[in-house]
Design an enzyme around this catalytic site. Structure first.
Site, PDB file in Angstrom:
ATOM      1  N   LEU A 151      47.762 -15.472  91.328  1.00  0.00           N
ATOM      2  CA  LEU A 151      48.002 -14.575  90.198  1.00  0.00           C
ATOM      3  C   LEU A 151      46.751 -14.264  89.395  1.00  0.00           C
ATOM      4  CD1 LEU A 151      51.404 -15.930  88.816  1.00  0.00           C
ATOM      5  CD2 LEU A 151      51.002 -13.862  90.144  1.00  0.00           C
ATOM      6  N   GLY A 152      45.872 -15.217  89.235  1.00  0.00           N
ATOM      7  CA  GLY A 152      44.670 -14.959  88.440  1.00  0.00           C
ATOM      8  C   GLY A 152      44.127 -16.233  87.848  1.00  0.00           C
TER       9      GLY A 152
ATOM     10  N   GLY B   4      42.199 -18.030  84.120  1.00  0.00           N
ATOM     11  CA  GLY B   4      41.856 -17.943  82.712  1.00  0.00           C
ATOM     12  C   GLY B   4      40.814 -18.977  82.403  1.00  0.00           C
ATOM     13  N   GLY B   5      40.535 -19.166  81.121  1.00  0.00           N
ATOM     14  CA  GLY B   5      39.531 -20.131  80.737  1.00  0.00           C
ATOM     15  C   GLY B   5      39.953 -21.560  81.045  1.00  0.00           C
TER      16      GLY B   5
ATOM     17  N   VAL C 285      46.014 -19.728  88.341  1.00  0.00           N
ATOM     18  CA  VAL C 285      47.468 -19.614  88.320  1.00  0.00           C
ATOM     19  C   VAL C 285      47.962 -19.053  89.647  1.00  0.00           C
ATOM     20  CG1 VAL C 285      49.469 -18.724  87.068  1.00  0.00           C
ATOM     21  CG2 VAL C 285      47.326 -19.149  85.842  1.00  0.00           C
TER      22      VAL C 285
ATOM     23  N   ASP D  51      45.738 -20.479  71.312  1.00  0.00           N
ATOM     24  CA  ASP D  51      45.021 -19.416  72.028  1.00  0.00           C
ATOM     25  C   ASP D  51      45.919 -18.193  72.193  1.00  0.00           C
ATOM     26  OD1 ASP D  51      42.842 -18.222  73.249  1.00  0.00           O
ATOM     27  OD2 ASP D  51      43.300 -19.025  75.237  1.00  0.00           O
TER      28      ASP D  51
END
Length: 708
Positions: A22-23, A25-26, A30, A138
Site C-alpha cells: 500500500l505504501g 510513511g515515516g 503498509v 500525527d
C-alpha cells in the site's frame, strides 16, 4: 491509502497473508493482507527496532492495546499487534479510499457541506480517540482517508507507542501540522491533536497550510511565532479553527467541545489571541532564512526551448524552475556529457527502496553538462561565492540544502547555464534545483506529482536541459527546465520507484522501475512506451541503472525478490539467470567499470554492498561490509584513477570504498541526523564530490578530494 496492488503472495506476517503493497510513511511500510477468516486488513510493519528491554516492549504493547479500545466510528479499528523478526506490526481495518491530502491536491479544496461533514467526522474521531486515553500525535491530511462511508482517521496511537518504546531524534509530528509544544519538547497531550485538527481543516478548506514557509526552518518559525493564515476558511469553521490554533494549549477547545460546537450544541465567540512565544528546543532562536536568490533573470523562453516536435501535446503547465533564458549561445561541443573519470557512458539514477522503513535507494546519477544558453554566465557563472579550495576528503561543502518539508529521497548532479546544480526529489511531492556554489534553491519547485517523488535524474533532450522525476502516483514526468513544463509518462499500475536514461541505438530513452513488478522503456521524444515491459521480478522493482555491456544497451534492475537482473534493452530479454547473492531485498544499483570490465554495484537489506561482473554475471570479489544498517543507496566514481563506491545507509552515514581493495577510504561521513536515502557523485568546479539526501529533510555535499 491507495487500493491494493494485484500480484503474487508476498509472504506472511504472523497469521496474516500479505497480498499487496500500500505504501510507506515515516513510521513504516503498509501492506494489505487477509486475516485467517479471509477479511481484508491493513498491516503496518514499523521500522523502529525495539530494544531487548522487556519493559520497553510492555509499554509499546500497552499503548497499542489502548488504541484497540477506540470506538470504531470514524476511525480504522486496530485489530491486532505483535512482533516479527524484532519488528513490531499493527493490524487494522482496511479502508478503501484516498487520503485527504491527495484528494485536495488533485480535486481542490473541500467546500460547503462536504467541508462541514469532514470537520464533524474528524472531530468525532478525535474525541473517541481521546476518550480511550490515546493521543494521535500525527494527525494530518495524509492520515485522513476519504472512505466510501465517510472520512476515517488512521494511524492513531502509533506515534505515542513508538515514543514509549524507542528513542528517536526529533519530535513526532509533521511540520506545518504539529503543535508548538511538540516542537519545543513539552508534553504533547490531547490539545496537540486539536491543534493538528485545525491545521488539517485549513488545508482542507484552502489547499494550503496554515503555517507556510520556503524551508523547514521557516515553517517552524511560523508555527512558533506567527499567526496562522486563515484566508479562505469560511465561517463558522474559521472561528473554531482560530481558537484551536492558539499557541497556548490551555486556551484551545477539547475534541468534545469541537463536536458540540460543530453540531450546534454550543456557541463560540472568538477570544482576543495574543500568542506566547514558546522556546524552541535547546533555546535556539529560529529566524526566517534569506529569500532564495534567483540566478537567472526572468526573460521570455527562447524559441525552440520546448520539448521536441512529435511529443504529445498534453504538456502540463507548472511553475517555472529557471525562467526562460536567452537564446542558445553555446556551441555543439557544449553538449558533451561531463562525468567523473572511469565511468562508463551509462547515465543512471540507481534507485532505492523500502520495506519496513520508508523508501529509498540510490541516485548515483552521472553529472551531466547542460547547454549553456548565456555565454556571459558561463564565463562568470556565479559572482557570489565559489567553493573553498583544498577542502579535505570527507569535509562538508557549503550549507545543507534545506527547503524540502519532508524526506529527501533522491539526488542527481549536473550543470545548468554554467552553474553546478543538484536536483532533489522529496516526500513533499516536489523536486527542487539547488546552486551547489551557494547552497541556495534555484527558482520554484517542480510541482505536479501527487505522491512522493522517489527518483530524479538530469539529462538533455536534443540540446534542451531536462529533468525526469518518478513518483508513487504511478507516473514519471519529463520536465523542460527552460520552461518549467512537464509531460507525463503514464502506464505503470503501481508506484514508480526509479528512473534512469540512456540510448537504444539512436533512440533516447528513459527506463522506469515500478511496484507493479515491471520496468518499462519510454521514448523521450514521443513520450510513449517503447516495446514490451521487462517482466520477471516477483514483487516490486525498486531500482534501475542503464548502460552498455559489449556494445549492447542494457538495464540492471533490483527488487524485493532479493535478485539483481540484467536485460537486453533491444530485445527485452534477460541476459542470463538472476544474480542472487544478497540475503534480503535489494533496492539500489549503479553501473560503472572496474578493471576495464562493466560492473554493477548494489546495496540491500543484508547491510552489504556487492559488485557484479556484468559480462559473466558473477560476483566480483568480496562484499563491502561495514554499514550497521540497511544500505539504501549506492553510487560509483573514480578518484585519481581509483574506482570507488559511495554508499548511504540507515545508519545515517555516507561511506566511500576502494573497489580494488574492498576497504573503506577514510572514516564515514557524518552529519545527517537520520538515515541516508540517496547518494550521487560528480564534479564541482573540477573537484570530485558526493551529494547525499536524508530523512532529515536535507541534502549535503561532501568533498571527495584526496586527503593531503
Amino acid at each position: 491509502m491507495s487500493r491494493p496492488r494485484p500480484g503474487k503472495d508476498l509472504g506472511r506476517i504472523a497469521a496474516y497473508r500479505l497480498t499487496g503493497f500500500l505504501g510507506e510513511g515515516g513510521q513504516g511500510v503498509v501492506y494489505v493482507g487477509l486475516s485467517p477468516s479471509g477479511d481484508q486488513v491493513a498491516i503496518k510493519v514499523l521500522h523502529a527496532r525495539l530494544s531487548e528491554d522487556p519493559e520497553a516492549r510492555r509499554r509499546f504493547f500497552r499503548q497499542v492495546d489502548l488504541a484497540r479500545r477506540v470506538a470504531p466510528f470514524c476511525t480504522a479499528r486496530v485489530l491486532d499487534m505483535g512482533m516479527q523478526d524484532d519488528r513490531p506490526y499493527i493490524v487494522s481495518e482496511y479502508v478503501r479510499g484516498e487520503s485527504l491530502e491527495r484528494a485536495v491536491r488533485h480535486d481542490g479544496p473541500r467546500t460547503g457541506g462536504g467541508l462541514e461533514r469532514l470537520a464533524v467526522a474528524t472531530a468525532t474521531a478525535l474525541a473517541a480517540i481521546h476518550r480511550a486515553g490515546v493521543v494521535h500525535r500525527d494527525l494530518k491530511p495524509g492520515n485522513v482517508i476519504l472512505g466510501p462511508e465517510g472520512p476515517v482517521v488512521i494511524d492513531f496511537g502509533i506515534s505515542r507507542a513508538l515514543d514509549h518504546a524507542v528513542t528517536q531524534s526529533g519530535a513526532f509530528g509533521t511540520p506545518g501540522y504539529m503543535a508548538p509544544e511538540q516542537l519545543s519538547g513539552e508534553q504533547a497531550g490531547p490539545s496537540a491533536d486539536v491543534f493538528s485538527w485545525a491545521a488539517t481543516m485549513v488545508f482542507a478548506a484552502t489547499g494550503r497550510r496554515a503555517f507556510a514557509g520556503e524551508s523547514v526552518a521557516a515553517v517552524l518559525h511560523a508555527l512558533l511565532y506567527d499567526p496562522p493564515d486563515l484566508s479562505g476558511v469560511p465561517e463558522p469553521l474559521r472561528s473554531l479553527v482560530t481558537v484551536c490554533l492558539d499557541k497556548n494549549p490551555a486556551r484551545r477547545l477539547t475534541a468534545d467541545d469541537l463536536v458540540r460546537a460543530l453540531t450546534g450544541g454550543a456557541t463560540l465567540t472568538t477570544p482576543d489571541l495574543t500568542p506566547p512565544r514558546p522556546t524552541p528546543p535547546g533555546g535556539l532562536t529560529l529566524a526566517r532564512p534569506a529569500p532564495t536568490r534567483d540566478l537567472t533573470p526572468p526573460l521570455p523562453a527562447p524559441p525552440g526551448a520546448t520539448l521536441p516536435e512529435g511529443a504529445p501535446s498534453d504538456l502540463t503547465p507548472a511553475r517555472r524552475v529557471l525562467p526562460g533564458t536567452t537564446p542558445p549561445g553555446g556551441t555543439p561541443s557544449d553538449l558533451t556529457p561531463s562525468r567523473p573519470p572511469g565511468l562508463t557512458p551509462a547515465r543512471r539514477v540507481p534507485r532505492r527502496a523500502v520495506l519496513a522503513v520508508g523508501v529509498a535507494a540510490a541516485a548515483a546519477a552521472v553529472a551531466v553538462t547542460m547547454w549553456p544558453r548565456d555565454p556571459d554566465r558561463v564565463r562568470n557563472p556565479d559572482p557570489v561565492r565559489t567553493t573553498e579550495p583544498g577542502l579535505p576528503f570527507g569535509a562538508e561543502i557549503g550549507k545543507p540544502l534545506a527547503g524540502h518539508t519532508n524526506d529527501v529521497r533522491s539526488v542527481a548532479l549536473g550543470t545548468l547555464n554554467g552553474i553546478p546544480v543538484t536536483l532533489t526529489g522529496s516526500d513533499d511531492e516536489t523536486a527542487r534545483l539547488w546552486n551547489l556554489r551557494t547552497s541556495q534553491q534555484l527558482g520554484q519547485p517542480l510541482t505536479g506529482h501527487t505522491k512522493w517523488v522517489r527518483s530524479v535524474t538530469l539529462d538533455q533532450l536534443d540540446g534542451v536541459p531536462i529533468a525526469i522525476t518518478a513518483s508513487d502516483d504511478d507516473t514519471a514526468r519529463v520536465w523542460d527546465l527552460a520552461t518549467g513544463r512537464s509531460r507525463i509518462l503514464a502506464g505503470h499500475t503501481g508506484d514508480v520507484k526509479s528512473v534512469a536514461t540512456g540510448r537504444i541505438g539512436g533512440r533516447h530513452v528513459a527506463v522506469t522501475a515500478s511496484a507493479d513488478g515491471t520496468a518499462r522503456v519510454w521514448d523521450l521524444r514521443t513520450g510513449t512506451q517503447y516495446g514490451a515491459p521487462l517482466t520477471g521480478h516477483e514483487g516490486a522493482v525498486w531500482a534501475v541503472a542503464v548502460g552498455q555491456v559489449g556494445g549492447v544497451p542494457v538495464a540492471v534492475t533490483t527488487g524485493d525478490d532479493q535478485t539483481v537482473r540484467v536485460w537486453d534493452l533491444a530485445t527485452r530479454k534477460p541476459l542470463g539467470a538472476p544474480m542472487t547473492e544478497h540475503t534480503g531485498w535489494v533496492r539500489s544499483v549503479a553501473m560503472g567499470t572496474l578493471g576495464g570490465a562493466p560492473v554493477a554495484i548494489t546495496g540491500g537489506e543484508d547491510m552489504t554492498v556487492r559488485v557484479w561482473d556484468l559480462t559473466t554475471r558473477k560476483p566480483f570479489g568480496t562484499p563491502l561490509a561495514g554499514h550497521t544498517g540497511w544500505v539504501w543507496s549506492v553510487a560509483i566514481s573514480n578518484l585519481g584513477g581509483v574506482p570507488v563506491a559511495v554508499t548511504g545507509s540507515e545508519d545515517r552515514t555516507v561511506r566511500v570504498w576502494d573497489l580494488n581493495t574492498r576497504k573503506p577510504l577514510g572514516t564515514p561521513f557524518t552529519g545527517h541526523t537520520d538515515c541516508v536515502w540517496s547518494v550521487a557523485t560528480g564534479l564541482l568546479d573540477g573537484r570530485p564530490i558526493a551529494v547525499s539526501g536524508s530523512r532529515d529533510q536535507t541534502a549535503r555535499t561532501w568533498s571527495l578530494a584526496p586527503s593531503r
